[in-house]
Design an enzyme around this catalytic site. Structure first.
Site, PDB file in Angstrom:
ATOM      1  N   CYS A 199      -4.467   8.314   9.786  1.00  0.00           N
ATOM      2  CA  CYS A 199      -5.129   7.531  11.018  1.00  0.00           C
ATOM      3  C   CYS A 199      -4.802   8.826  12.506  1.00  0.00           C
ATOM      4  O   CYS A 199      -4.414   9.619  12.109  1.00  0.00           O
ATOM      5  CB  CYS A 199      -4.069   6.383  10.701  1.00  0.00           C
ATOM      6  SG  CYS A 199      -4.453   5.292  10.440  1.00  0.00           S
ATOM      7  N   ARG A 208      -8.575  -0.437   4.660  1.00  0.00           N
ATOM      8  CA  ARG A 208      -7.548   0.714   3.869  1.00  0.00           C
ATOM      9  C   ARG A 208      -6.230  -0.200   3.979  1.00  0.00           C
ATOM     10  O   ARG A 208      -5.896   0.236   3.319  1.00  0.00           O
ATOM     11  CB  ARG A 208      -7.662   1.619   5.606  1.00  0.00           C
ATOM     12  CG  ARG A 208      -8.579   2.503   5.651  1.00  0.00           C
ATOM     13  CD  ARG A 208      -7.792   3.818   6.573  1.00  0.00           C
ATOM     14  NE  ARG A 208      -6.815   4.776   5.642  1.00  0.00           N
ATOM     15  CZ  ARG A 208      -5.431   4.509   6.674  1.00  0.00           C
ATOM     16  NH1 ARG A 208      -6.000   5.163   7.278  1.00  0.00           N
ATOM     17  NH2 ARG A 208      -4.948   5.894   5.815  1.00  0.00           N
ATOM     18  N   LYS A 240       1.101  -1.065   0.258  1.00  0.00           N
ATOM     19  CA  LYS A 240       0.227   0.092  -0.133  1.00  0.00           C
ATOM     20  C   LYS A 240       0.771   1.160   0.019  1.00  0.00           C
ATOM     21  O   LYS A 240       0.547   2.336  -0.219  1.00  0.00           O
ATOM     22  CB  LYS A 240      -1.003  -0.191   1.083  1.00  0.00           C
ATOM     23  CG  LYS A 240      -1.839   1.734   1.162  1.00  0.00           C
ATOM     24  CD  LYS A 240      -2.481   1.128   3.053  1.00  0.00           C
ATOM     25  CE  LYS A 240      -1.581   1.639   4.068  1.00  0.00           C
ATOM     26  NZ  LYS A 240      -1.843   2.857   4.102  1.00  0.00           N
ATOM     27  N   ASN A 241       1.802   1.061   0.759  1.00  0.00           N
ATOM     28  CA  ASN A 241       3.022   2.095   0.902  1.00  0.00           C
ATOM     29  C   ASN A 241       3.377   2.779  -0.530  1.00  0.00           C
ATOM     30  O   ASN A 241       4.178   3.729   0.271  1.00  0.00           O
ATOM     31  CB  ASN A 241       3.270   2.608   2.392  1.00  0.00           C
ATOM     32  CG  ASN A 241       2.580   2.788   3.376  1.00  0.00           C
ATOM     33  OD1 ASN A 241       1.210   3.187   3.407  1.00  0.00           O
ATOM     34  ND2 ASN A 241       3.159   2.374   4.553  1.00  0.00           N
ATOM     35  N   ARG A 264       0.846  14.533  13.293  1.00  0.00           N
ATOM     36  CA  ARG A 264       1.533  14.417  12.026  1.00  0.00           C
ATOM     37  C   ARG A 264       1.432  15.658  10.901  1.00  0.00           C
ATOM     38  O   ARG A 264       0.688  15.750  10.227  1.00  0.00           O
ATOM     39  CB  ARG A 264       0.763  13.113  11.241  1.00  0.00           C
ATOM     40  CG  ARG A 264       0.414  11.876  12.228  1.00  0.00           C
ATOM     41  CD  ARG A 264      -0.238  10.780  11.453  1.00  0.00           C
ATOM     42  NE  ARG A 264       0.755   9.821  10.522  1.00  0.00           N
ATOM     43  CZ  ARG A 264       0.170   8.997   9.989  1.00  0.00           C
ATOM     44  NH1 ARG A 264      -0.579   8.442  10.178  1.00  0.00           N
ATOM     45  NH2 ARG A 264       1.264   8.151   8.907  1.00  0.00           N
ATOM     46  N   ASP A 299       5.242   0.746  12.306  1.00  0.00           N
ATOM     47  CA  ASP A 299       3.844   0.681  11.133  1.00  0.00           C
ATOM     48  C   ASP A 299       3.926  -1.152  11.536  1.00  0.00           C
ATOM     49  O   ASP A 299       2.719  -1.941  11.745  1.00  0.00           O
ATOM     50  CB  ASP A 299       3.791   0.655   9.515  1.00  0.00           C
ATOM     51  CG  ASP A 299       3.434   1.331   9.517  1.00  0.00           C
ATOM     52  OD1 ASP A 299       2.700   2.472  10.514  1.00  0.00           O
ATOM     53  OD2 ASP A 299       3.650   1.759   8.214  1.00  0.00           O
TER      54      ASP A 299
END
Ligand code: UD1
Length: 459
Positions: A151, A439, A55-56, A156, A347
């Protein structure tokens, strides 16, 4: 062009994304569903699964398609909700996309006159939407992007993204919750990040590839997903050296062109199932995942008593790598501190805490990348875990006997941690609000079922 986006109050649950004129997209589980997972434990994970695309890595690769008017074909894009959101955002920005019969998706940002705005309704659900800032500024000379949500794991900020764009010659304004950038043509520069930021490094990399002259970025993040993005940009004609190290040098070019690119495997997804193997006294092989990208986790698993066998990318019959984890007789406790790559990934911190509840002894897990990333702890405690937190450190006393409960989490990885806990808990654990899981994890219940777990998605 008008984009109709339902508000979360009326529920995005059964919303099917609008398709662009040429899109013939597969129907994917990316709606914001209120589904739950029912996990009947305890169970043991046993078998082989294939890692999904990361995903990232896929998110910045999709954003990079804004940098050219030629087609860019991306394969191994995982069918998860964040990617669907990014695809919707790109459609809003005038990018057409089409799913090819071989599984790749072809993106084409052919209409430079399209909107340059990433609206709040899209950005609030996914912080990575701000990755369009760099490419839009570089190619269209203008971007207007809502300040991000995402999230709930701390403040952030994106100050580094903005400072870097200013250093490249863009004017940056913050107004009404939006960031607006303007630049005739970005100019190469030397910029040092004050913190190694993954998204910031990706944004500036995408901005600098079309700037005049040479850009040197210092104190860059070094995650494998950045290397993957640089690989795509290079295939499009960019000149980049040093991606994966803390200094990246980019020689700007006038234009970029077509490319084909396979996205790398999701190391966090792979790590989650491998932790599941260790926790459940199981034996799991993840095919298509490179052990080099997961070194800190694999080292920890060996130290606590699991057996790890792996093949690096390209070796033997494993072109994309392979990792097998077998649980030992008993697991020992081991402290862990998260850090930017090549350190232990933040993560996987929540999932590692779930693992430590099953290890003999006391461990301390320290989170250094984000504040407020222990939201899973109260839920684990409700299941019987013995965890106390103080600031950024969690103290876990194992081995705890977990029992079923209805639990939920407000972020992606915390949700994965609760699923892992459910695998070892006695009884039926219900993990609520799994739209967080959706997600970033491709149909987690199907992969767990393939490994022998008794898990169902209940609507
Ligand atoms: C990415 C990942 C996310 C992962 C994180 C850290 C994606 C889509 N998401 O998020 O899954 O948890 O890396 O590995 O790839 N910071 C600033 N100023 C900035 C930018 C960041 O202070 O301008 C701080 C953040 O608050 C955080 C730290 O830097 O404390 C790292 O954040 P960053 O690497 O930017 O994370 P993301 O790119 O958002």
């Amino acid at each position: 062009m008008m984009l109709v986006i339902p508000s979360p109050e009326v529920g995005l649950d059964r919303y099917t994304p609008r398709r662009t004129a040429r899109s013939r997209g597969r129907t994917l589980p990316y709606e914001l569903s209120m589904d739950k997972l029912h996990i009947h434990g305890p169970c043991r994970l046993d078998g082989t699964i294939r890692a999904s695309g990361a995903k990232n890595a896929a998110l910045p690769c999709l954003a990079a398609t804004l940098l050219t008017d030629e087609p860019v074909a991306l394969s191994r894009v995982p069918p998860v909700r964040d990617l669907a959101t990014m695809r919707r955002l790109l459609a809003h920005l005038g990018v057409e996309s089409e799913d090819r019969h071989d599984g790749a998706t072809v993106f084409r940002a052919a209409s430079p006159g399209s909107l340059d705005e990433a609206p709040y309704e899209l950005v609030k659900t996914m912080r990575a939407s701000c990755l369009v800032l760099g490419p839009l500024t570089a190619r269209r000379g203008h971007a207007r992007v809502s300040l991000p949500g995402g999230c709930a794991i701390g403040v952030r900020p994106i100050d580094q993204h903005l400072a870097g764009l200013e250093a490249l010659g863009a004017t940056v304004r913050l107004e009404h919750g939006y960031v607006e950038t303007r630049a005739k043509r970005l100019r190469g520069t030397r910029f040092r990040f004050s913190v190694p930021t993954v998204g910031g490094t990706e944004n500036l990399l995408m901005a600098a590839v079309l700037a005049t002259g040479t850009t040197v970025l210092e104190n860059c993040a070094r995650e494998p997903e950045i290397v993957d993005l640089a690989r795509l940009l290079s295939a499009m004609g960019a000149r980049i050296s040093g991606a994966g190290s803390s200094t990246i040098e980019i020689e700007g070019v006038d234009r970029l062109g077509a490319a084909e690119h396979p996205v790398i495997a999701d190391r966090i997804e792979a790590g989650t199932y491998l932790i599941g193997a260790a926790m459940t006294q199981g034996d799991v092989t993840v095919d298509g995942s490179d052990p080099a990208d997961l070194a800190p986790l694999l080292e920890a698993l060996v130290e606590i008593g699991a057996q790890v066998d792996s093949l690096p990318r390209g070796a033997g019959d494993a072109p994309d790598g392979r990792i097998r984890v077998r649980a030992g007789e008993r697991l020992g406790a081991r402290d862990m501190t998260t850090a930017p790559h090549p350190g232990f990934p933040t993560d996987l911190q929540a999932q590692y805490q779930a693992l430590m509840t099953q290890a003999e002894g006391i461990s301390h897990v320290r989170e250094t990348v984000f504040e407020n990333r222990f939201q899973h702890v109260p839920e684990l405690v409700r299941m019987g875990a013995r965890i106390r937190t103080r600031g950024s450190v969690a103290r876990i006393r194992g081995k705890a006997r977990l029992s079923d409960a209805t639990v939920m989490a407000t972020d992606l990885r915390a949700s994965a941690c609760l699923v892992l806990a459910g695998l070892v808990a006695e009884g039926t654990t219900i993990v609520d609000r799994i739209y967080h899981l959706d997600r970033g994890y491709e149909r987690m219940e199907l992969k767990l079922q393939a490994l022998g777990a008794r898990v169902e998605r209940v609507g």
